[in-house]
Motif scaffolding. Structure first.
Motif, PDB file in Angstrom:
ATOM      1  N   PHE A 126       0.824  -1.212   0.000  1.00  0.00           N
ATOM      2  CA  PHE A 126       0.000   0.000   0.000  1.00  0.00           C
ATOM      3  C   PHE A 126       0.859   1.264   0.000  1.00  0.00           C
ATOM      4  O   PHE A 126       0.465   2.283  -0.573  1.00  0.00           O
ATOM      5  N   TYR A 127       2.046   1.209   0.600  1.00  0.00           N
ATOM      6  CA  TYR A 127       2.947   2.359   0.499  1.00  0.00           C
ATOM      7  C   TYR A 127       3.354   2.587  -0.955  1.00  0.00           C
ATOM      8  O   TYR A 127       3.305   3.718  -1.459  1.00  0.00           O
ATOM      9  N   THR A 128       3.782   1.527  -1.642  1.00  0.00           N
ATOM     10  CA  THR A 128       4.220   1.693  -3.028  1.00  0.00           C
ATOM     11  C   THR A 128       3.044   2.024  -3.943  1.00  0.00           C
ATOM     12  O   THR A 128       3.236   2.675  -4.975  1.00  0.00           O
ATOM     13  N   SER A 129       1.845   1.629  -3.582  1.00  0.00           N
ATOM     14  CA  SER A 129       0.665   2.060  -4.334  1.00  0.00           C
ATOM     15  C   SER A 129       0.469   3.562  -4.182  1.00  0.00           C
ATOM     16  O   SER A 129       0.079   4.251  -5.135  1.00  0.00           O
ATOM     17  N   MET A 130       0.758   4.078  -2.972  1.00  0.00           N
ATOM     18  CA  MET A 130       0.639   5.514  -2.745  1.00  0.00           C
ATOM     19  C   MET A 130       1.672   6.290  -3.557  1.00  0.00           C
ATOM     20  O   MET A 130       1.353   7.314  -4.177  1.00  0.00           O
ATOM     21  N   ILE A 131       2.922   5.816  -3.596  1.00  0.00           N
ATOM     22  CA  ILE A 131       3.930   6.563  -4.356  1.00  0.00           C
ATOM     23  C   ILE A 131       3.663   6.457  -5.857  1.00  0.00           C
ATOM     24  O   ILE A 131       4.047   7.358  -6.615  1.00  0.00           O
ATOM     25  N   ASN A 132       2.988   5.390  -6.275  1.00  0.00           N
ATOM     26  CA  ASN A 132       2.567   5.316  -7.679  1.00  0.00           C
ATOM     27  C   ASN A 132       1.488   6.362  -7.961  1.00  0.00           C
ATOM     28  O   ASN A 132       1.517   7.044  -9.005  1.00  0.00           O
ATOM     29  N   ALA A 133       0.529   6.505  -7.038  1.00  0.00           N
ATOM     30  CA  ALA A 133      -0.512   7.526  -7.202  1.00  0.00           C
ATOM     31  C   ALA A 133       0.105   8.916  -7.236  1.00  0.00           C
ATOM     32  O   ALA A 133      -0.330   9.786  -8.007  1.00  0.00           O
ATOM     33  N   TYR A 134       1.120   9.145  -6.396  1.00  0.00           N
ATOM     34  CA  TYR A 134       1.802  10.433  -6.385  1.00  0.00           C
ATOM     35  C   TYR A 134       2.492  10.682  -7.717  1.00  0.00           C
ATOM     36  O   TYR A 134       2.426  11.785  -8.276  1.00  0.00           O
ATOM     37  N   GLN A 135       3.182   9.683  -8.235  1.00  0.00           N
ATOM     38  CA  GLN A 135       3.865   9.808  -9.526  1.00  0.00           C
ATOM     39  C   GLN A 135       2.873  10.096 -10.652  1.00  0.00           C
ATOM     40  O   GLN A 135       3.111  10.951 -11.509  1.00  0.00           O
ATOM     41  N   ASP A 136       1.729   9.412 -10.625  1.00  0.00           N
ATOM     42  CA  ASP A 136       0.704   9.638 -11.643  1.00  0.00           C
ATOM     43  C   ASP A 136       0.191  11.077 -11.610  1.00  0.00           C
ATOM     44  O   ASP A 136      -0.105  11.665 -12.660  1.00  0.00           O
ATOM     45  N   ARG A 137       0.082  11.654 -10.413  1.00  0.00           N
ATOM     46  CA  ARG A 137      -0.476  13.001 -10.291  1.00  0.00           C
ATOM     47  C   ARG A 137       0.564  14.088 -10.555  1.00  0.00           C
ATOM     48  O   ARG A 137       0.287  15.059 -11.267  1.00  0.00           O
ATOM     49  N   TYR A 138       1.770  13.925 -10.002  1.00  0.00           N
ATOM     50  CA  TYR A 138       2.739  15.029 -10.035  1.00  0.00           C
ATOM     51  C   TYR A 138       3.961  14.747 -10.916  1.00  0.00           C
ATOM     52  O   TYR A 138       4.808  15.631 -11.086  1.00  0.00           O
ATOM     53  N   HIS A 139       4.075  13.514 -11.419  1.00  0.00           N
ATOM     54  CA  HIS A 139       5.147  13.161 -12.358  1.00  0.00           C
ATOM     55  C   HIS A 139       6.539  13.391 -11.774  1.00  0.00           C
ATOM     56  O   HIS A 139       7.448  13.879 -12.454  1.00  0.00           O
ATOM     57  N   GLU A 140       6.691  13.027 -10.514  1.00  0.00           N
ATOM     58  CA  GLU A 140       7.983  13.086  -9.856  1.00  0.00           C
ATOM     59  C   GLU A 140       7.988  12.080  -8.707  1.00  0.00           C
ATOM     60  O   GLU A 140       6.922  11.642  -8.256  1.00  0.00           O
ATOM     61  N   PRO A 141       9.170  11.671  -8.231  1.00  0.00           N
ATOM     62  CA  PRO A 141       9.216  10.713  -7.112  1.00  0.00           C
ATOM     63  C   PRO A 141       8.664  11.316  -5.829  1.00  0.00           C
ATOM     64  O   PRO A 141       8.717  12.539  -5.630  1.00  0.00           O
ATOM     65  N   PHE A 142       8.164  10.468  -4.960  1.00  0.00           N
ATOM     66  CA  PHE A 142       7.555  10.927  -3.718  1.00  0.00           C
ATOM     67  C   PHE A 142       8.610  11.562  -2.809  1.00  0.00           C
ATOM     68  O   PHE A 142       9.643  10.947  -2.514  1.00  0.00           O
ATOM     69  N   PRO A 143       8.378  12.784  -2.329  1.00  0.00           N
ATOM     70  CA  PRO A 143       9.381  13.485  -1.513  1.00  0.00           C
ATOM     71  C   PRO A 143       9.330  13.053  -0.050  1.00  0.00           C
ATOM     72  O   PRO A 143       8.350  13.292   0.648  1.00  0.00           O
ATOM     73  N   HIS A 144      10.379  12.426   0.422  1.00  0.00           N
ATOM     74  CA  HIS A 144      10.464  12.041   1.829  1.00  0.00           C
ATOM     75  C   HIS A 144      11.936  11.886   2.190  1.00  0.00           C
ATOM     76  O   HIS A 144      12.809  11.850   1.312  1.00  0.00           O
ATOM     77  N   GLN A 145      12.207  11.795   3.475  1.00  0.00           N
ATOM     78  CA  GLN A 145      13.593  11.697   3.933  1.00  0.00           C
ATOM     79  C   GLN A 145      13.973  10.285   4.371  1.00  0.00           C
ATOM     80  O   GLN A 145      15.140   9.910   4.305  1.00  0.00           O
ATOM     81  N   LEU A 146      12.980   9.511   4.851  1.00  0.00           N
ATOM     82  CA  LEU A 146      13.296   8.167   5.346  1.00  0.00           C
ATOM     83  C   LEU A 146      12.165   7.208   5.015  1.00  0.00           C
ATOM     84  O   LEU A 146      10.995   7.523   5.232  1.00  0.00           O
ATOM     85  N   LEU A 147      12.547   6.042   4.493  1.00  0.00           N
ATOM     86  CA  LEU A 147      11.625   4.918   4.338  1.00  0.00           C
ATOM     87  C   LEU A 147      12.103   3.824   5.278  1.00  0.00           C
ATOM     88  O   LEU A 147      13.169   3.232   5.077  1.00  0.00           O
ATOM     89  N   SER A 148      11.334   3.573   6.329  1.00  0.00           N
ATOM     90  CA  SER A 148      11.643   2.557   7.327  1.00  0.00           C
ATOM     91  C   SER A 148      10.816   1.316   7.026  1.00  0.00           C
ATOM     92  O   SER A 148       9.597   1.388   6.896  1.00  0.00           O
ATOM     93  N   MET A 149      11.485   0.159   6.916  1.00  0.00           N
ATOM     94  CA  MET A 149      10.815  -1.077   6.489  1.00  0.00           C
ATOM     95  C   MET A 149      10.972  -2.158   7.552  1.00  0.00           C
ATOM     96  O   MET A 149      12.069  -2.666   7.782  1.00  0.00           O
ATOM     97  N   ASP A 150       9.885  -2.495   8.197  1.00  0.00           N
ATOM     98  CA  ASP A 150       9.847  -3.494   9.261  1.00  0.00           C
ATOM     99  C   ASP A 150       9.392  -4.822   8.663  1.00  0.00           C
ATOM    100  O   ASP A 150       8.264  -4.950   8.179  1.00  0.00           O
ATOM    101  N   SER A 151      10.287  -5.814   8.679  1.00  0.00           N
ATOM    102  CA  SER A 151       9.951  -7.179   8.213  1.00  0.00           C
ATOM    103  C   SER A 151       9.528  -7.204   6.748  1.00  0.00           C
ATOM    104  O   SER A 151       8.634  -7.951   6.358  1.00  0.00           O
ATOM    105  N   THR A 152      10.167  -6.418   5.926  1.00  0.00           N
ATOM    106  CA  THR A 152       9.862  -6.336   4.501  1.00  0.00           C
ATOM    107  C   THR A 152      11.044  -5.669   3.793  1.00  0.00           C
ATOM    108  O   THR A 152      11.797  -4.936   4.442  1.00  0.00           O
TER     109      THR A 152
END
Length: 299
Positions: free
Chosen positions: A125-151
């Protein structure tokens, strides 16, 4: 027209949809907000987690960063597995509307975002969100940290993974049925096999496979964001080797990262078993993320 499904309640949060909840902190007390704190913390729960369980992670983040807006996302396994990317992305658009109501480059747009995903379903669902962001704004999702627990785990369709996936789904639904757990797991294994065959026939990529690749694709993930992998060798649903392979791929592509391994804790059980280590790892990685932005990888 059927009525929309009512969202479950999470104390202190407002429902944006049946999956998505927001906590907007009260900043009217006049107290100064630490300049290094995240503007937004996003928490994507593991598959079929109960709201009260994912809320404990929101509580932990609120102790670290009390002034941050929080987004909490529930992650139904069936919704992740038996849908296409278009639908999953559409379900995540309320997040983009909430965080960037006037667009990502508006003067009041958040400048510091921490995203925290748990298990493969939360990552889907996180990567679905960044895909939606890319579709709308045509750029990578702006953030400073992606923390991944058990994935992320392996998404190859083979017997060992089928056992893991069907067990994960059975754990979330076993209480619905009167028969033994093994029967529920067998039913889910059959459903996953049929779904895998269907996806193969229509040429649709498995949700987990797409998400695993998107997390290391600079079209969706900005290179300036740091990655933090939280995992253990005792995880019986996600192989630690698969997480380390993904981390190595990210390092080769140029991402900065931290790897934090826990002793003896199972799948998404690291915070419960090692709370001090868990929150320190996130806090330390966040400090590095905002202090050392750049494309050069480290571990």
């Amino acid at each position: 027209m059927a009525a929309a499904k009512k969202a479950p309640a999470i104390p202190g949060f407002t429902a944006l949809s049946e999956q998505i909840f927001v906590h907007r902190p009260d900043l009217s007390d006049g107290k100064s907000v630490p300049a290094d704190d995240p503007d937004v913390v996003m928490v994507y729960g593991w598959g079929d987690c109960l709201p009260k369980h994912v809320a404990k992670y929101a509580d932990g983040f609120r102790e670290l960063y009390p002034h941050s807006k929080q987004i909490v996302v529930l992650s139904p396994i069936s919704r992740a597995m038996f849908s296409d990317l278009k639908d999953r992305s559409q379900w995540m658009t309320p997040i983009i509307d909430e965080i960037f109501p006037a667009g990502p480059h508006a003067p009041d747009a958040p400048k510091k975002i921490l995203a925290h995903t748990m298990s493969n379903t939360g990552a889907i669902f996180y990567t679905s969100m960044i895909n939606a962001y890319q579709d709308r704004y045509h750029e990578p999702f702006p953030h400073q940290l992606l923390s991944m627990d058990s994935t992320p785990g392996s998404t190859d369709f083979h017997w060992a993974n089928l056992q893991r996936w069907s067990r994960a789904m059975a754990l979330g639904t076993a209480g619905w049925f009167p028969w033994p757990f093994v029967v529920t797991q067998t039913i889910w294994a059959m459903a996953l096999s049929i779904n895998g065959l269907y996806e193969s026939l229509i040429g649709r990529e498995h949700a987990g496979a797409w998400g695993r690749k998107a997390a290391n694709n600079e079209k969706y993930e900005t290179k300036s964001a740091r990655k933090l992998y939280l995992y253990s060798k005792e995880d019986d649903l996600i192989g630690y080797e698969d997480i380390e392979i993904h981390a190595a791929e990210a390092a080769k592509l140029g991402w900065q990262m931290d790897l934090e391994i826990f002793e003896g804790s199972g799948h998404v059980g690291h915070m419960r078993a090692h709370a001090v280590q868990y929150w320190k790892a996130i806090q330390d990685s966040w400090k590095r993320a905002i202090a050392e932005p750049g494309p050069e990888a480290s571990s």
